[in-house]
Write a protein that holds these residues in place. Structure first.
Motif, PDB file in Angstrom:
ATOM      1  N   VAL A   1      74.753  17.018 -16.225  1.00 45.18           N
ATOM      2  CA  VAL A   1      73.478  16.752 -16.894  1.00 45.18           C
ATOM      3  C   VAL A   1      72.709  18.043 -17.157  1.00 45.18           C
ATOM      4  CG1 VAL A   1      73.327  14.378 -16.065  1.00 45.18           C
ATOM      5  CG2 VAL A   1      72.136  16.168 -14.815  1.00 45.18           C
ATOM      6  N   LEU A   2      72.814  19.011 -16.273  1.00 48.45           N
ATOM      7  CA  LEU A   2      72.139  20.285 -16.537  1.00 48.45           C
ATOM      8  C   LEU A   2      72.738  20.983 -17.747  1.00 48.45           C
ATOM      9  CD1 LEU A   2      71.565  21.538 -12.900  1.00 48.45           C
ATOM     10  CD2 LEU A   2      69.779  21.091 -14.606  1.00 48.45           C
ATOM     11  N   ASP A   3      74.022  20.774 -18.001  1.00 45.07           N
ATOM     12  CA  ASP A   3      74.646  21.329 -19.204  1.00 45.07           C
ATOM     13  C   ASP A   3      74.164  20.624 -20.470  1.00 45.07           C
ATOM     14  OD1 ASP A   3      76.007  23.318 -17.886  1.00 45.07           O
ATOM     15  OD2 ASP A   3      77.902  22.206 -17.770  1.00 45.07           O
ATOM     16  N   GLU A   4      73.710  19.386 -20.340  1.00 45.25           N
ATOM     17  CA  GLU A   4      73.210  18.635 -21.493  1.00 45.25           C
ATOM     18  C   GLU A   4      71.770  18.996 -21.848  1.00 45.25           C
ATOM     19  OE1 GLU A   4      75.544  14.376 -20.961  1.00 45.25           O
ATOM     20  OE2 GLU A   4      73.494  14.540 -20.226  1.00 45.25           O
ATOM     21  N   ILE A   5      71.021  19.428 -20.869  1.00 48.41           N
ATOM     22  CA  ILE A   5      69.578  19.644 -21.034  1.00 48.41           C
ATOM     23  C   ILE A   5      69.291  20.994 -21.681  1.00 48.41           C
ATOM     24  CG2 ILE A   5      67.427  20.011 -19.752  1.00 48.41           C
ATOM     25  CD1 ILE A   5      68.511  18.067 -17.662  1.00 48.41           C
ATOM     26  N   SER A   6      68.274  20.997 -22.547  1.00 51.19           N
ATOM     27  CA  SER A   6      67.812  22.254 -23.135  1.00 51.19           C
ATOM     28  C   SER A   6      66.307  22.384 -22.870  1.00 51.19           C
ATOM     29  CB  SER A   6      68.083  22.286 -24.637  1.00 51.19           C
ATOM     30  OG  SER A   6      67.200  21.410 -25.304  1.00 51.19           O
ATOM     31  N   GLU A   7      65.784  23.536 -23.198  1.00 52.18           N
ATOM     32  CA  GLU A   7      64.362  23.803 -23.003  1.00 52.18           C
ATOM     33  C   GLU A   7      63.497  22.807 -23.775  1.00 52.18           C
ATOM     34  OE1 GLU A   7      66.654  25.954 -24.038  1.00 52.18           O
ATOM     35  OE2 GLU A   7      66.830  27.360 -22.381  1.00 52.18           O
TER      36      GLU A   7
ATOM     37  N   ALA B   1      68.869  28.058 -16.114  1.00 52.54           N
ATOM     38  CA  ALA B   1      70.019  28.894 -15.732  1.00 52.54           C
ATOM     39  C   ALA B   1      70.126  28.975 -14.211  1.00 52.54           C
ATOM     40  CB  ALA B   1      69.892  30.286 -16.339  1.00 52.54           C
ATOM     41  N   THR B   2      69.005  29.130 -13.538  1.00 50.19           N
ATOM     42  CA  THR B   2      69.004  29.168 -12.072  1.00 50.19           C
ATOM     43  C   THR B   2      69.454  27.828 -11.507  1.00 50.19           C
ATOM     44  OG1 THR B   2      67.237  30.816 -12.041  1.00 50.19           O
ATOM     45  CG2 THR B   2      67.563  29.533 -10.023  1.00 50.19           C
TER      46      THR B   2
ATOM     47  N   LYS C   1      61.210  30.935 -22.740  1.00 42.95           N
ATOM     48  CA  LYS C   1      62.034  31.901 -22.009  1.00 42.95           C
ATOM     49  C   LYS C   1      62.054  31.587 -20.509  1.00 42.95           C
ATOM     50  CE  LYS C   1      62.583  36.894 -21.552  1.00 42.95           C
ATOM     51  NZ  LYS C   1      62.060  38.190 -21.967  1.00 42.95           N
ATOM     52  N   GLU C   2      60.898  31.233 -19.946  1.00 41.69           N
ATOM     53  CA  GLU C   2      60.838  30.898 -18.530  1.00 41.69           C
ATOM     54  C   GLU C   2      61.625  29.613 -18.235  1.00 41.69           C
ATOM     55  OE1 GLU C   2      57.658  30.196 -14.901  1.00 41.69           O
ATOM     56  OE2 GLU C   2      56.900  30.590 -16.909  1.00 41.69           O
TER      57      GLU C   2
END
Length: 118
Positions: A54-60, A14-15, A7-8
């Motif tokens: 690239v931030l759109d490609e990345i997941s947790e 998101a930030t 979650k963090e």
């Protein structure tokens, strides 16, 4: 010892996406970043759009940093948590590595380059 939760990580990503979309980006080591971007076939002027992609490609699940996250020793972001990700990037056409910190309502880019480990 505090472990970073899914979650963090989701909130941090998101930030990072929000700050990047508003071009609130600072670079920790400009010389190193320019070299890395050129090796990726990317111009410095393209950095905001590349970061957005690239931030759109990345997941947790792509998180590859410390648990708890490492703290920066660089003066401008000293003691800020560092978030590192390793993933297969369609935008960059390689296995890529991204490390950033969030401080003072800015995304501080530490690293963006082709992965140097599998």
């Amino acid at each position: 010892m505090r472990r970073i939760s899914h979650k963090e990580l989701s909130r941090k990503l998101a930030t990072a996406r929000d700050l990047t979309s508003r071009s609130l980006i600072e670079v920790v080591d400009q010389e190193s970043l320019i070299t890395d971007l050129l090796e990726l076939g990317t111009l410095v002027e393209e950095l905001p759009s590349v970061l957005n992609a690239v931030l759109d490609e990345i997941s947790e699940e792509d998180y590859s940093g410390g648990n708890p996250p490492q703290k920066s020793y660089k003066d401008m972001i000293r003691e800020a948590e560092l978030f590192a990700f390793l993933w297969n990037s369609k935008r960059l056409g390689c296995r890529a590595y991204l490390k950033f910190a969030l401080r003072n309502n800015k995304l501080w880019l530490v690293s963006l380059h082709e992965a140097r480990r599998p």
